[in-house]
Enzyme design. Structure first.
Site, PDB file in Angstrom:
ATOM      1  N   SER A   9       0.895  -1.180   0.104  1.00 49.80           N
ATOM      2  CA  SER A   9       0.169   0.022   0.003  1.00 49.80           C
ATOM      3  C   SER A   9       0.669   1.085   0.037  1.00 49.80           C
ATOM      4  O   SER A   9       1.472   1.570   0.937  1.00 49.80           O
ATOM      5  CB  SER A   9      -0.859   0.007   1.086  1.00 49.80           C
ATOM      6  OG  SER A   9      -1.197   1.089   1.377  1.00 49.80           O
ATOM      7  N   HIS A  34      -1.433  -1.363  -4.058  1.00 47.61           N
ATOM      8  CA  HIS A  34      -2.642  -1.017  -3.071  1.00 47.61           C
ATOM      9  C   HIS A  34      -2.678   0.476  -3.071  1.00 47.61           C
ATOM     10  O   HIS A  34      -1.779   0.941  -2.699  1.00 47.61           O
ATOM     11  CB  HIS A  34      -2.762  -1.789  -2.073  1.00 47.61           C
ATOM     12  CG  HIS A  34      -4.011  -1.614  -1.351  1.00 47.61           C
ATOM     13  ND1 HIS A  34      -5.193  -2.320  -1.482  1.00 47.61           N
ATOM     14  CD2 HIS A  34      -3.954  -0.532  -0.327  1.00 47.61           C
ATOM     15  CE1 HIS A  34      -6.185  -2.032  -0.560  1.00 47.61           C
ATOM     16  NE2 HIS A  34      -5.627  -0.787   0.068  1.00 47.61           N
ATOM     17  N   ASP A  36      -4.697   3.568  -2.059  1.00 43.42           N
ATOM     18  CA  ASP A  36      -5.691   4.201  -1.036  1.00 43.42           C
ATOM     19  C   ASP A  36      -5.995   5.555  -1.430  1.00 43.42           C
ATOM     20  O   ASP A  36      -5.208   6.473  -1.201  1.00 43.42           O
ATOM     21  CB  ASP A  36      -4.801   4.187   0.502  1.00 43.42           C
ATOM     22  CG  ASP A  36      -5.166   2.774   0.883  1.00 43.42           C
ATOM     23  OD1 ASP A  36      -5.965   1.954   0.807  1.00 43.42           O
ATOM     24  OD2 ASP A  36      -4.039   2.510   1.477  1.00 43.42           O
ATOM     25  N   MET A  38      -8.361   8.765  -0.399  1.00 39.71           N
ATOM     26  CA  MET A  38      -9.168   9.227   0.676  1.00 39.71           C
ATOM     27  C   MET A  38      -9.533  10.770   0.499  1.00 39.71           C
ATOM     28  O   MET A  38      -8.800  11.300  -0.209  1.00 39.71           O
ATOM     29  CB  MET A  38      -8.406   9.322   2.115  1.00 39.71           C
ATOM     30  CG  MET A  38      -7.740   7.910   2.298  1.00 39.71           C
ATOM     31  SD  MET A  38      -6.765   7.822   3.615  1.00 39.71           S
ATOM     32  CE  MET A  38      -6.387   6.118   3.821  1.00 39.71           C
ATOM     33  N   HIS A  68      -8.427   1.430  -3.781  1.00 41.30           N
ATOM     34  CA  HIS A  68      -9.142   1.276  -2.682  1.00 41.30           C
ATOM     35  C   HIS A  68     -10.037   2.663  -2.280  1.00 41.30           C
ATOM     36  O   HIS A  68      -9.306   3.434  -1.990  1.00 41.30           O
ATOM     37  CB  HIS A  68      -8.496   0.867  -1.498  1.00 41.30           C
ATOM     38  CG  HIS A  68      -9.091   0.637   0.008  1.00 41.30           C
ATOM     39  ND1 HIS A  68      -8.512   0.443   1.166  1.00 41.30           N
ATOM     40  CD2 HIS A  68     -10.641   0.733   0.044  1.00 41.30           C
ATOM     41  CE1 HIS A  68      -9.365   0.428   2.000  1.00 41.30           C
ATOM     42  NE2 HIS A  68     -10.687   0.670   1.249  1.00 41.30           N
ATOM     43  N   MET A  70     -11.706   5.212  -0.613  1.00 39.85           N
ATOM     44  CA  MET A  70     -12.436   5.818   0.459  1.00 39.85           C
ATOM     45  C   MET A  70     -12.830   7.042   0.475  1.00 39.85           C
ATOM     46  O   MET A  70     -12.435   8.110   1.194  1.00 39.85           O
ATOM     47  CB  MET A  70     -11.372   5.578   1.701  1.00 39.85           C
ATOM     48  CG  MET A  70     -11.004   4.116   2.115  1.00 39.85           C
ATOM     49  SD  MET A  70      -9.649   4.016   3.017  1.00 39.85           S
ATOM     50  CE  MET A  70      -8.534   4.026   1.842  1.00 39.85           C
ATOM     51  N   MET A 140     -11.426  -5.077   6.278  1.00 36.37           N
ATOM     52  CA  MET A 140     -10.626  -4.036   6.849  1.00 36.37           C
ATOM     53  C   MET A 140     -10.468  -4.517   8.063  1.00 36.37           C
ATOM     54  O   MET A 140     -11.150  -4.970   8.873  1.00 36.37           O
ATOM     55  CB  MET A 140     -11.481  -2.617   6.972  1.00 36.37           C
ATOM     56  CG  MET A 140     -11.661  -2.058   5.351  1.00 36.37           C
ATOM     57  SD  MET A 140     -10.141  -1.771   4.499  1.00 36.37           S
ATOM     58  CE  MET A 140      -9.215  -0.735   5.622  1.00 36.37           C
ATOM     59  N   ASP A 178      -6.677  -5.886   4.894  1.00 34.89           N
ATOM     60  CA  ASP A 178      -6.219  -4.728   4.858  1.00 34.89           C
ATOM     61  C   ASP A 178      -5.922  -3.875   6.179  1.00 34.89           C
ATOM     62  O   ASP A 178      -7.246  -3.697   6.812  1.00 34.89           O
ATOM     63  CB  ASP A 178      -6.828  -3.643   3.840  1.00 34.89           C
ATOM     64  CG  ASP A 178      -6.196  -2.427   3.396  1.00 34.89           C
ATOM     65  OD1 ASP A 178      -5.021  -2.230   3.942  1.00 34.89           O
ATOM     66  OD2 ASP A 178      -6.899  -1.543   2.903  1.00 34.89           O
TER      67      ASP A 178
HETATM   68  C1  DX5 Z   1      -6.272   2.372   5.687  1.00 35.35           C
HETATM   69  C2  DX5 Z   1      -5.830   1.872   4.339  1.00 35.35           C
HETATM   70  C3  DX5 Z   1      -4.797   0.700   4.211  1.00 35.35           C
HETATM   71  C4  DX5 Z   1      -3.320   1.374   4.877  1.00 35.35           C
HETATM   72  C5  DX5 Z   1      -2.504  -0.046   5.444  1.00 35.35           C
HETATM   73  O1  DX5 Z   1      -7.219   3.059   5.464  1.00 35.35           O
HETATM   74  O2  DX5 Z   1      -6.878   1.463   3.567  1.00 35.35           O
HETATM   75  O3  DX5 Z   1      -4.594   0.105   3.033  1.00 35.35           O
HETATM   76  O4  DX5 Z   1      -2.601   1.906   4.103  1.00 35.35           O
HETATM   77  O5  DX5 Z   1      -1.585   0.512   5.911  1.00 35.35           O
HETATM   78  P1  DX5 Z   1      -0.876  -0.247   7.099  1.00 35.35           P
HETATM   79  O6  DX5 Z   1      -0.397  -1.740   6.474  1.00 35.35           O
HETATM   80  O7  DX5 Z   1       0.246   0.693   7.465  1.00 35.35           O
HETATM   81  O8  DX5 Z   1      -1.867  -0.618   8.093  1.00 35.35           O
HETATM   82 ZN    ZN Z   2      -6.469   0.394   1.802  1.00 39.77          ZN
END
Ligand code: DX5
Ligand code: ZN
Length: 222
Positions: A9, A34, A36, A38, A68, A70, A140, A178
């Site tokens: 990620s 991955h 992310d 946000m 992903h 969010m 999650m 994740d």
């Molecule tokens: C959290 C993300 C994860 C995060 C994981 O909101 O969706 O993908 O990046 O990171 P670690 O492995 O540091 O928990």
């Molecule tokens: Zn994620």
């Protein structure tokens, strides 16, 4: 023996040299990037969008990239933008929409695999009616919004429960986990039969990605 995939990620990467970071983790055994996304609305953080994904694709990153999402709202335009930018998979949170069935179809229409993410507090029953339509179930193991959190221990049981249902119903869905995964808890996830493991901090906050990935890979051989 099935192959378990690792999905670095990039939330935890050094953005100053993002391209190099991505190339390194892929060279040393990462299977999927991955990505992310946000929005400071669905979660209290802002990361990156389609333009950044596009720049990875323009610089010869050919591995799968799973987005992903969010964010809220998830619009058709946003899905199209990520698809055009080169996303292979789009993972959405059911809490963001009243029209889950429609969003699933839109993501498929734009040629991406579809994943549904379940927050720690979201029940499996939310996706039960969609098992024939989705490719990936992302469990999650932390509250979304932040990297580097601690794995929530009750998630082990949730994975066990979900895996049992998927197997019993003979559903061919990729089970992905994740958040908060480390060398200390990965073995349990492997034994539970998950297919894809997301690793943020556990890779990018170490000095030697090659060694780190080798150490993780040792647990995947069973
Ligand atoms: C959290 C993300 C994860 C995060 C994981 O909101 O969706 O993908 O990046 O990171 P670690 O492995 O540091 O928990
Ligand atoms: Zn994620």
């Amino acid at each position: 023996m099935k192959k378990i995939l690792l999905a670095p990620s990039i939330l935890a990467a050094n953005f100053f040299k993002l391209g190099e970071e991505v190339k390194e983790v892929l060279k040393f055994g990462g299977d999927i990037i991955h990505f992310d996304v946000m929005d400071n609305h669905y979660v209290p953080n802002i990361t990156f969008g389609p333009l950044v994904l596009e720049s990875l694709r323009k610089n010869n990153i050919t591995h799968p990239i799973e987005v992903h999402l969010m964010v809220n709202p998830i619009t058709e335009l946003l899905i199209k933008q990520f698809s055009d930018a080169g996303a292979t998979t789009i993972i959405i949170h059911p809490e963001t929409t009243f029209y889950l069935e429609k969003l699933i179809q839109v993501i498929k229409y734009y040629g991406c695999k579809i994943g549904i993410a379940l927050n720690p507090s979201t029940s499996f029953s939310v996706v039960e009616n969609f098992l024939d339509q989705i490719d990936i179930l992302l469990i999650m193991s932390v509250t979304p919004g932040l990297g580097g959190q601690k794995f929530l221990p009750f998630i082990f049981e949730k994975i066990f429960y979900i895996k049992e249902i998927l197997d019993r119903k003979k559903k061919n869905i990729i089970l992905e986990v994740d958040g908060g995964i480390t060398l200390k808890n990965i073995q349990k996830l492997v034994l539970l039969g998950v297919d894809v493991i997301v690793l943020g901090t556990s890779i990018f906050k170490t000095k030697n990605y090659k060694k780190t990935l080798e150490n993780f890979k040792k647990f995947l051989l069973y």
